[in-house]
Write an enzyme that holds these catalytic residues in place. Structure first.
Site, PDB file in Angstrom:
ATOM      1  N   GLY A 132       8.023  14.446   2.878  1.00 37.30           N
ATOM      2  CA  GLY A 132       7.063  15.371   3.479  1.00 37.30           C
ATOM      3  C   GLY A 132       5.696  14.713   3.432  1.00 37.30           C
ATOM      4  O   GLY A 132       5.592  13.485   3.438  1.00 37.30           O
ATOM      5  N   ILE A 143       3.808   3.175  11.130  1.00 36.53           N
ATOM      6  CA  ILE A 143       2.476   3.514  11.648  1.00 36.53           C
ATOM      7  C   ILE A 143       2.560   4.836  12.406  1.00 36.53           C
ATOM      8  O   ILE A 143       3.648   5.276  12.785  1.00 36.53           O
ATOM      9  CB  ILE A 143       1.931   2.436  12.624  1.00 36.53           C
ATOM     10  CG1 ILE A 143       2.909   2.200  13.791  1.00 36.53           C
ATOM     11  CG2 ILE A 143       1.614   1.143  11.895  1.00 36.53           C
ATOM     12  CD1 ILE A 143       2.302   1.392  14.944  1.00 36.53           C
ATOM     13  N   THR A 144       1.401   5.435  12.616  1.00 34.98           N
ATOM     14  CA  THR A 144       1.316   6.584  13.534  1.00 34.98           C
ATOM     15  C   THR A 144       0.317   6.235  14.642  1.00 34.98           C
ATOM     16  O   THR A 144      -0.643   5.485  14.410  1.00 34.98           O
ATOM     17  CB  THR A 144       0.819   7.858  12.815  1.00 34.98           C
ATOM     18  OG1 THR A 144      -0.388   7.540  12.115  1.00 34.98           O
ATOM     19  CG2 THR A 144       1.834   8.397  11.837  1.00 34.98           C
ATOM     20  N   ARG A 179       0.848  -1.208   0.000  1.00 39.93           N
ATOM     21  CA  ARG A 179       0.000   0.000   0.000  1.00 39.93           C
ATOM     22  C   ARG A 179       0.874   1.245   0.000  1.00 39.93           C
ATOM     23  O   ARG A 179       2.036   1.189   0.408  1.00 39.93           O
ATOM     24  CB  ARG A 179      -0.842   0.058   1.285  1.00 39.93           C
ATOM     25  CG  ARG A 179      -2.009  -0.859   1.319  1.00 39.93           C
ATOM     26  CD  ARG A 179      -3.003  -0.449   2.392  1.00 39.93           C
ATOM     27  NE  ARG A 179      -2.542  -0.662   3.743  1.00 39.93           N
ATOM     28  CZ  ARG A 179      -2.635   0.264   4.708  1.00 39.93           C
ATOM     29  NH1 ARG A 179      -3.146   1.448   4.458  1.00 39.93           N
ATOM     30  NH2 ARG A 179      -2.219  -0.020   5.936  1.00 39.93           N
ATOM     31  N   TYR A 213       6.413   9.206  17.092  1.00 49.18           N
ATOM     32  CA  TYR A 213       6.753   9.076  15.666  1.00 49.18           C
ATOM     33  C   TYR A 213       8.013   9.880  15.330  1.00 49.18           C
ATOM     34  O   TYR A 213       8.901   9.392  14.625  1.00 49.18           O
ATOM     35  CB  TYR A 213       5.550   9.560  14.856  1.00 49.18           C
ATOM     36  CG  TYR A 213       5.640   9.399  13.358  1.00 49.18           C
ATOM     37  CD1 TYR A 213       5.371   8.174  12.749  1.00 49.18           C
ATOM     38  CD2 TYR A 213       5.952  10.484  12.538  1.00 49.18           C
ATOM     39  CE1 TYR A 213       5.419   8.038  11.364  1.00 49.18           C
ATOM     40  CE2 TYR A 213       5.999  10.358  11.158  1.00 49.18           C
ATOM     41  CZ  TYR A 213       5.724   9.134  10.575  1.00 49.18           C
ATOM     42  OH  TYR A 213       5.772   9.012   9.201  1.00 49.18           O
TER      43      TYR A 213
HETATM   44  P1  NDP Z   1       0.373   3.391   4.766  1.00 52.41           P
HETATM   45  O1  NDP Z   1      -0.334   3.456   6.072  1.00 52.41           O
HETATM   46  O2  NDP Z   1      -0.352   3.768   3.522  1.00 52.41           O
HETATM   47  O3  NDP Z   1       0.995   1.904   4.567  1.00 52.41           O
HETATM   48  C1  NDP Z   1       1.765   1.351   5.590  1.00 52.41           C
HETATM   49  C2  NDP Z   1       2.314   0.023   5.158  1.00 52.41           C
HETATM   50  O4  NDP Z   1       3.109  -0.507   6.247  1.00 52.41           O
HETATM   51  C3  NDP Z   1       1.232  -1.014   4.895  1.00 52.41           C
HETATM   52  O5  NDP Z   1       1.658  -1.869   3.850  1.00 52.41           O
HETATM   53  C4  NDP Z   1       1.154  -1.787   6.210  1.00 52.41           C
HETATM   54  O6  NDP Z   1       0.665  -3.119   6.077  1.00 52.41           O
HETATM   55  C5  NDP Z   1       2.622  -1.791   6.607  1.00 52.41           C
HETATM   56  N1  NDP Z   1       2.794  -2.029   8.034  1.00 52.41           N
HETATM   57  C6  NDP Z   1       2.325  -1.281   9.054  1.00 52.41           C
HETATM   58  N2  NDP Z   1       2.665  -1.834  10.237  1.00 52.41           N
HETATM   59  C7  NDP Z   1       3.340  -2.974   9.952  1.00 52.41           C
HETATM   60  C8  NDP Z   1       3.930  -4.000  10.746  1.00 52.41           C
HETATM   61  N3  NDP Z   1       3.902  -3.978  12.090  1.00 52.41           N
HETATM   62  N4  NDP Z   1       4.531  -5.033  10.106  1.00 52.41           N
HETATM   63  C9  NDP Z   1       4.571  -5.065   8.761  1.00 52.41           C
HETATM   64  N5  NDP Z   1       4.051  -4.125   7.951  1.00 52.41           N
HETATM   65  C10 NDP Z   1       3.431  -3.089   8.540  1.00 52.41           C
HETATM   66  O7  NDP Z   1       1.677   4.288   4.970  1.00 52.41           O
HETATM   67  P2  NDP Z   1       2.423   5.286   3.945  1.00 52.41           P
HETATM   68  O8  NDP Z   1       2.573   4.650   2.643  1.00 52.41           O
HETATM   69  O9  NDP Z   1       1.795   6.609   4.054  1.00 52.41           O
HETATM   70  O10 NDP Z   1       3.835   5.396   4.669  1.00 52.41           O
HETATM   71  C11 NDP Z   1       4.929   4.559   4.336  1.00 52.41           C
HETATM   72  C12 NDP Z   1       6.145   5.005   5.120  1.00 52.41           C
HETATM   73  O11 NDP Z   1       6.427   6.370   4.820  1.00 52.41           O
HETATM   74  C13 NDP Z   1       5.942   4.943   6.638  1.00 52.41           C
HETATM   75  O12 NDP Z   1       7.138   4.563   7.263  1.00 52.41           O
HETATM   76  C14 NDP Z   1       5.586   6.382   6.992  1.00 52.41           C
HETATM   77  O13 NDP Z   1       5.895   6.661   8.313  1.00 52.41           O
HETATM   78  C15 NDP Z   1       6.475   7.123   6.011  1.00 52.41           C
HETATM   79  N6  NDP Z   1       6.038   8.485   5.741  1.00 52.41           N
HETATM   80  C16 NDP Z   1       4.786   8.725   5.218  1.00 52.41           C
HETATM   81  C17 NDP Z   1       4.395  10.017   4.952  1.00 52.41           C
HETATM   82  C18 NDP Z   1       3.054  10.345   4.366  1.00 52.41           C
HETATM   83  O14 NDP Z   1       2.739  11.547   4.278  1.00 52.41           O
HETATM   84  N7  NDP Z   1       2.257   9.384   3.947  1.00 52.41           N
HETATM   85  C19 NDP Z   1       5.288  11.156   5.232  1.00 52.41           C
HETATM   86  C20 NDP Z   1       6.572  10.782   5.767  1.00 52.41           C
HETATM   87  C21 NDP Z   1       6.919   9.499   6.004  1.00 52.41           C
HETATM   88  P3  NDP Z   1      -0.939  -3.410   5.964  1.00 52.41           P
HETATM   89  O15 NDP Z   1      -1.333  -2.913   4.603  1.00 52.41           O
HETATM   90  O16 NDP Z   1      -1.071  -4.867   6.111  1.00 52.41           O
HETATM   91  O17 NDP Z   1      -1.585  -2.612   7.057  1.00 52.41           O
END
Ligand code: NDP
Length: 240
Positions: free
Chosen positions: A178, A85-86, A12, A147
């Site tokens: 960002g 996660i957040t 995702r 976070y």
């Molecule tokens: P999403 O919430 O869209 O997707 C998160 C993904 O991480 C999913 O595939 C989820 O799996 C997986 N995940 C969460 N927890 C676990 C776990 N314990 N074990 C394995 N997999 C896990 O997040 P984003 O795409 O928005 O974010 C991706 C990264 O970028 C993160 O590290 C986030 O902190 C960072 N980021 C995001 C920003 C934003 O604006 N979106 C900005 C800055 C940084 P599942 O689908 O099964 O839940």
């Protein structure tokens, strides 16, 4: 032979875009996820790539998964630590579990996965590790003590590990996105998003493929001289 790339949280959001970009670059991509089966199945159907379910915060589960990847595909050359996660809230009201879960999922996960793939990368004298941090790990964010700490921790891990493995042909870099349009930000209130967009000089949020393009470059042979770097991709919202 195709290089093997693991993208945690690759089914995702930003991870999904990274997985697609690395597949387009010719890597054999394995995406990981935690619980969203629908997104995982959609990813499998769309890409033909493997999606592996495990908790990146659980060392033993990571160990099993890396063994499975190595047995089924071969040694891992590219690791993208993207899962995150957040659990937002102000410190004076934050339950201890929200601190713990965010640190374990965002930061300890990077230790877990690096610890498992780095020995093999050292033996083979090649590796690319790309850690997805955040603008909020650089500047700190109201309501995100957990976070911001985890994402800042990733920057320290990146720099320290980069010095340890540089002579072995392994680079370790961090990207600080960002605000990017994904499920993570879709959960935020519109007025909060609007106020954030007003702080972004390019006047919009970023797209997942704008982060994926950077990962694609850092994973390539061309990026061999870049290591220990923190690279911002934030539309100019924070410059350090
Ligand atoms: P999403 O919430 O869209 O997707 C998160 C993904 O991480 C999913 O595939 C989820 O799996 C997986 N995940 C969460 N927890 C676990 C776990 N314990 N074990 C394995 N997999 C896990 O997040 P984003 O795409 O928005 O974010 C991706 C990264 O970028 C993160 O590290 C986030 O902190 C960072 N980021 C995001 C920003 C934003 O604006 N979106 C900005 C800055 C940084 P599942 O689908 O099964 O839940």
């Amino acid at each position: 032979m195709k290089k093997i790339a693991i993208v945690t949280g690759g089914t995702r959001g930003i991870g999904h875009a990274i997985a697609l970009a690395l597949k387009a670059d010719g890597y054999d991509v394995i995406a990981t996820y935690h619980g969203n089966e629908e997104a995982a199945q959609k990813f499998r159907n769309e890409t033909g790539c493997e999606a592996l379910k495990f908790d990146v915060a659980d060392y033993a589960a990571c160990e099993d998964a890396v063994k499975k990847v190595e047995a089924g595909h071969g040694p891992v050359q590219i690791l993208v630590n993207n899962a995150g996660i957040t659990r937002d809230g102000m410190l004076h009201k934050m339950p201890k579990e929200n601190w713990h879960d965010v640190i374990e999922t965002n930061l300890t996960s990077c230790f877990n996965m690096c610890r498992l793939v780095v020995p093999g990368m050292r033996e083979r004298n090649f590796g690319r590790i790309i850690n997805i941090s955040s603008i909020n790990g650089q500047k700190g964010q109201f309501g995100q003590v957990n976070y911001s700490a985890a994402k800042a921790g990733i920057l320290g891990l990146t720099r320290a590990l980069a010095t340890e493995v540089a002579a072995k042909g392994i680079t370790v870099n961090a990207i600080c996105p960002g605000y990017i349009e994904t499920d993570m930000t879709a959960g935020m209130k519109q007025e909060v998003l609007d106020s954030i967009i007003r702080q972004i000089p390019v006047t919009r949020m970023g797209q997942p493929d704008e982060i994926a393009a950077l990962v694609s470059f850092l994973a390539s042979e061309k990026a061999a001289f870049i290591t220990g770097a923190t690279i911002a991709a934030n539309g100019g919202q924070y410059m350090s």
